[in-house]
Scaffold this motif. Structure first.
Motif, PDB file in Angstrom:
ATOM      1  N   LEU A 322     -31.543 -77.689 -41.705  1.00  0.00           N
ATOM      2  CA  LEU A 322     -32.950 -78.398 -41.672  1.00  0.00           C
ATOM      3  C   LEU A 322     -34.024 -77.799 -42.010  1.00  0.00           C
ATOM      4  N   LEU A 323     -33.836 -76.401 -42.233  1.00  0.00           N
ATOM      5  CA  LEU A 323     -35.113 -75.607 -42.591  1.00  0.00           C
ATOM      6  C   LEU A 323     -35.540 -75.863 -44.072  1.00  0.00           C
ATOM      7  N   ASN A 324     -36.814 -76.022 -44.093  1.00  0.00           N
ATOM      8  CA  ASN A 324     -37.384 -76.198 -45.451  1.00  0.00           C
ATOM      9  C   ASN A 324     -37.042 -74.885 -46.494  1.00  0.00           C
ATOM     10  N   THR A 325     -36.715 -75.003 -47.820  1.00  0.00           N
ATOM     11  CA  THR A 325     -36.539 -73.756 -48.648  1.00  0.00           C
ATOM     12  C   THR A 325     -37.936 -73.842 -49.569  1.00  0.00           C
ATOM     13  N   SER A 326     -37.735 -73.041 -50.264  1.00  0.00           N
ATOM     14  CA  SER A 326     -38.934 -72.711 -51.228  1.00  0.00           C
ATOM     15  C   SER A 326     -38.502 -71.522 -52.232  1.00  0.00           C
ATOM     16  N   ARG A 332     -33.567 -66.350 -49.776  1.00  0.00           N
ATOM     17  CA  ARG A 332     -32.641 -67.194 -50.715  1.00  0.00           C
ATOM     18  C   ARG A 332     -33.655 -68.271 -51.351  1.00  0.00           C
ATOM     19  N   PRO A 333     -34.332 -67.886 -52.615  1.00  0.00           N
ATOM     20  CA  PRO A 333     -35.396 -68.837 -53.082  1.00  0.00           C
ATOM     21  C   PRO A 333     -34.710 -69.856 -53.786  1.00  0.00           C
ATOM     22  N   MET A 334     -34.976 -71.352 -53.292  1.00  0.00           N
ATOM     23  CA  MET A 334     -34.532 -72.455 -53.921  1.00  0.00           C
ATOM     24  C   MET A 334     -35.642 -73.672 -53.604  1.00  0.00           C
ATOM     25  N   PRO A 335     -35.791 -74.414 -54.502  1.00  0.00           N
ATOM     26  CA  PRO A 335     -36.643 -75.600 -54.335  1.00  0.00           C
ATOM     27  C   PRO A 335     -35.989 -76.469 -53.139  1.00  0.00           C
ATOM     28  N   ASN A 336     -36.980 -76.810 -52.366  1.00  0.00           N
ATOM     29  CA  ASN A 336     -36.874 -77.749 -51.251  1.00  0.00           C
ATOM     30  C   ASN A 336     -36.047 -79.268 -51.465  1.00  0.00           C
ATOM     31  N   ASN A 337     -34.827 -79.604 -50.853  1.00  0.00           N
ATOM     32  CA  ASN A 337     -34.266 -80.725 -51.261  1.00  0.00           C
ATOM     33  C   ASN A 337     -33.973 -81.464 -49.865  1.00  0.00           C
ATOM     34  N   ASP A 338     -34.816 -82.530 -49.439  1.00  0.00           N
ATOM     35  CA  ASP A 338     -34.688 -83.026 -48.153  1.00  0.00           C
ATOM     36  C   ASP A 338     -33.555 -83.907 -48.123  1.00  0.00           C
ATOM     37  N   ASP A 339     -32.841 -84.452 -49.304  1.00  0.00           N
ATOM     38  CA  ASP A 339     -31.814 -85.319 -49.112  1.00  0.00           C
ATOM     39  C   ASP A 339     -30.247 -84.382 -48.645  1.00  0.00           C
ATOM     40  N   HIS A 340     -30.481 -83.259 -48.958  1.00  0.00           N
ATOM     41  CA  HIS A 340     -29.514 -82.339 -48.495  1.00  0.00           C
ATOM     42  C   HIS A 340     -29.251 -81.614 -47.001  1.00  0.00           C
ATOM     43  N   LYS A 341     -30.614 -82.115 -46.312  1.00  0.00           N
ATOM     44  CA  LYS A 341     -30.562 -81.880 -45.121  1.00  0.00           C
ATOM     45  C   LYS A 341     -29.765 -82.609 -44.064  1.00  0.00           C
ATOM     46  N   GLU A 342     -29.289 -82.147 -42.987  1.00  0.00           N
ATOM     47  CA  GLU A 342     -28.395 -82.757 -42.073  1.00  0.00           C
ATOM     48  C   GLU A 342     -29.033 -84.082 -41.542  1.00  0.00           C
TER      49      GLU A 342
END
Length: 473
Positions: A322-326, A332-342
């Protein structure tokens, strides 16, 4: 007696004498250990009652001393509340007490190790002063760390069991406010008609600002003199899981848990009529008659297909996803992707769970005044409140729909959907079995409790960590 057995008996006697000396508190080594422990950087500034409790736990036979609290920001974490746990303030049960005619003649199941020392614990609650995040623990957007240390619970070996900690918020009577456009009470409030109905209950206790009681009398917290089901607490709890844990070899427990917008979610309240904690449900054969394995909004709401929203073995459910990434995340640096959240979540935000209980117990004039069956009020309230936040109408509130920075139900801030850490005025530990339910065993009763404690607030807060480790999530 064989020589081998005699030798074993002699060794056991020697070990018993050594253990007795250590447990008596008179051993100089134990005293020195406790003294050095209280100078540890994350312990040094704690309030004296908490420091004493943790020192006592450190001085017992333990696999590990109370956990070290590391900073997760450039400045120290701040302790703003804590809970001291024991077995005293609820009805004795088969887990904590030998009850003649019921469990005498069998080994203790929870408490009593190390020559029957009292089972005790401490829970430290600290806020992480992370740059860019709120540092006020009253703000549900703050990141809070919780450190639980317990001495005196036996390891669970059978029935796929575990211990589980629970933060408890007792529902309070909210303020009176104007009706919504649809005629219902506004979020977090009651109507004038609701308040008038509450005022007629019992001893007229249920006024705005008071802890709600089901009989309108003074609050009765769980007590050792309770007798289930005829003499029990009159409070309405909202219970937030602190996670599952088991004991180590020396019957001590250590558990770390984080409270933030991604974890501040409570079990679906529609499970409550099926846990066994409401009088009469066991006799009617309703234990486990319904669960939340396939998420949805319950018996009165949306029912989803297991093939769509069940736990898919190809893509297993991951409630931590659920956590946002950045791209700036150091771990673990990654752009956030809401579509891949549970999206198949079985819980709801804690403030939304509280809203359901307001409908069920306090809004007797503004929410289904014609419905007096407790279970049906729970089912209907859960479906109604989830629908206000559930943007895609699948009966599930997901992390994007409940994002703290977002809005829902006509533009209201989603801050309202989460109770702050400071609202959880009690803590309990239960002995669980694998019953398939997310709700506490026998909720909302105390029949499965092994420990409990009330909040102790710390103001101003005090430093409660040592310098940073390498993981600042």
């Amino acid at each position: 007696m064989t020589s081998k057995r005699k030798a074993a008996t002699a060794v056991a006697a020697a070990l018993t004498l050594g253990a007795t000396a250590a447990l008596s508190g008179g051993a100089q080594a134990v005293a020195q250990q406790a003294g050095g422990f209280t100078d540890r950087g994350d312990i040094r500034f704690l309030p004296q009652p908490l420091k004493d409790r943790l020192a006592l736990l450190a001085g017992r036979p333990v696999t590990f001393p109370p956990m070290t609290a590391f900073s997760e920001a450039p400045s120290p974490s701040q302790l703003f509340q804590y809970y001291l746990l024991d077995t005293k303030n609820f009805q004795p049960n088969v887990f904590t007490t030998t009850i003649p005619g019921i469990n005498d003649g069998v080994a203790p199941t929870a408490t009593g190790p190390n020559h029957d020392l009292p089972t005790l614990g401490g829970l430290r609650v600290v806020v992480e002063p992370k740059p860019g995040l709120p540092t006020d623990p009253n703000d549900p957007g703050s990141f809070v760390d919780m450190f639980t240390d317990i001495s005196g619970l036996f390891v669970i070996n059978n029935e796929s069991g575990w211990y589980e900690g629970w933060m408890i918020h007792d529902v309070t009577v909210p303020d009176v406010a104007a009706l919504r456009a649809d005629g219902h009470a506004a979020f977090g409030t009651i109507t004038a008609a609701d308040a008038a109905a509450l005022a007629k209950m019992g001893d007229y206790h249920n006024k705005p600002g008071a802890v709600f009681t089901t009989d309108g009398k003074a609050p009765h917290e769980p007590s050792a003199t309770d007798h289930w089901p005829d003499k029990v607490s009159n409070l309405v709890p909202i219970q937030l899981s602190l996670g599952a844990y088991n004991a180590t070899q020396q019957s001590d427990i250590h558990s770390y848990w984080e409270l933030n917008q991604y974890t501040n979610w409570v079990p679906p309240t529609y499970e409550l009529p099926f846990t066994g904690g409401i009088p009469g449900t066991f006799e009617k054969g309703r234990i486990g008659a319904l669960s939340s394995i396939v998420p949805g909004s319950g018996p009165a709401g949306v029912k989803n297909k297991p093939q769509v929203d069940g736990d898919n073995p190809n893509i297993p459910r991951d409630p931590d996803r659920l956590l946002n990434t950045s791209p700036d995340d150091p771990d673990r640096p990654m752009p956030n992707n809401d579509d891949h959240k549970e999206k198949r979540l079985r819980f709801v935000p804690s403030g939304l769970g509280n809203e359901v209980m307001l409908d069920v117990y306090l809004r007797t004039a503004s929410f289904e005044p014609y419905e007096h069956r407790l279970d049906q009020r729970i089912f209907d309230a859960y479906a109604a409140e989830v629908a206000r936040v559930d943007g895609n109408h699948d009966g599930i509130v997901d992390a994007v729909e409940a994002d703290l920075e977002g809005t829902s139900d006509g533009g209201q801030s989603n801050d309202r959907l989460f109770l702050p850490a400071t609202a959880y005025n009690r803590v309990a530990v239960t002995r669980e079995i694998n019953d398939g339910l997310l709700s506490p065993r026998f909720a909302p009763s105390q029949r499965a409790w092994v420990l409990s404690g009330d909040i102790a607030r710390v103001s101003p807060s005090v430093p409660a960590s040592i310098p940073q480790d390498g993981d600042n999530r």
